[in-house]
Design an enzyme around this catalytic site. Structure first.
Site, short mmCIF file in Angstrom:
data_model
loop_
_atom_site.label_atom_id
_atom_site.label_comp_id
_atom_site.label_asym_id
_atom_site.label_seq_id
_atom_site.Cartn_x
_atom_site.Cartn_y
_atom_site.Cartn_z
CB CYS A 116 -13.76 -0.55 9.51
SG CYS A 116 -13.23 0.39 8.33
CB CYS A 147 3.40 1.68 -0.80
SG CYS A 147 4.56 2.39 -1.75
CB CYS A 150 8.66 2.56 -0.32
SG CYS A 150 7.74 3.05 0.41
CG HIS A 153 1.01 -2.69 6.86
ND1 HIS A 153 0.56 -3.65 6.56
CD2 HIS A 153 0.74 -2.19 8.01
CE1 HIS A 153 -0.06 -3.48 7.59
NE2 HIS A 153 -0.68 -3.27 8.90
CG HIS A 156 -4.91 -6.44 6.14
ND1 HIS A 156 -4.74 -5.52 7.51
CD2 HIS A 156 -4.72 -7.45 6.30
CE1 HIS A 156 -3.44 -6.35 8.10
NE2 HIS A 156 -3.32 -7.30 7.44
CG ASP A 160 -16.61 -5.72 4.02
OD1 ASP A 160 -14.94 -5.00 3.14
OD2 ASP A 160 -15.98 -5.78 5.51
NE ARG A 168 -14.20 -3.09 4.79
CZ ARG A 168 -13.37 -3.95 5.79
NH1 ARG A 168 -13.07 -2.50 6.23
NH2 ARG A 168 -13.92 -4.56 5.99
CB CYS A 170 -9.54 -1.64 6.06
SG CYS A 170 -9.68 -1.57 7.55
#
Length: 182
Positions: A116, A147, A150, A153, A156, A160, A168, A170
């Protein structure tokens, strides 16, 4: 400032509720409106509440500590371009930590090539490593991963991935820091 105060108060109440709940692994789904954004769900558990301490940094501290790309990804929910991240094709033994707070997130044993363009993991280091939130940005229904320590970001999570988990994660390389196994 009001949304920050609301979030802090909400987390305080959630922790109080969770610590008084008898179920060891109960999850609580908490609807929260922040800064006029759409409905979000935050998942907490008693185990999470006990194990994970809160960690907060000022914007100035983060801008000094992180590169512009790391800041954009972790604090502004950005995404690095596919196939450009440092850890996409990285398979050394060790663990991947949060670039912001250095909390352990993923083990190299759980990393795989999903094709990906971003590092992919089939599991987290432990149940409390990341938090999941509904994400409906860009007209898609996804699950954001942050996380737990803290709230940076990370990326996602999708259903799959390889067996046995079928998951997964990602994750943006810019949100990770790698530590070699000794």
């Amino acid at each position: 400032m009001n949304s920050l105060r609301c979030l802090t108060s909400t987390r305080y109440l959630v922790n109080k509720l969770l610590l008084s709940t008898p179920a060891q692994s109960s999850n609580l789904i908490l609807p929260t409106l922040l800064s006029g954004k759409s409905y979000q769900k935050f998942y907490f558990s008693r185990e999470f509440s006990k194990k994970v301490g809160k960690m907060a940094f000022s914007q100035d501290e983060l801008k000094k500590k992180l590169t512009k790309e790391q800041y954009r990804v972790t604090q502004e929910k950005g995404t690095e371009a596919p196939f450009t991240g440092e850890y996409d094709k990285h398979y050394k033994p060790g663990e991947y930590k949060c670039v912001v707070c250095e909390a352990p997130l993923f083990k190299s044993d759980d990393k795989f090539d999903a094709g990906c363009g971003w590092p992919a993991f089939s599991a987290t280091k432990d149940k409390t490593a990341v938090a999941e939130h509904d994400d409906s940005t860009l007209g898609m229904k996804r699950t954001e991963v942050t996380c737990s320590k803290c709230q940076a970001h990370l990326g996602h999570v999708f259903n799959d991935g390889p067996k046995p988990t079928g998951i997964r994660y990602c994750i943006n390389s810019a949100s990770l820091k790698f530590k070699n196994s000794k």
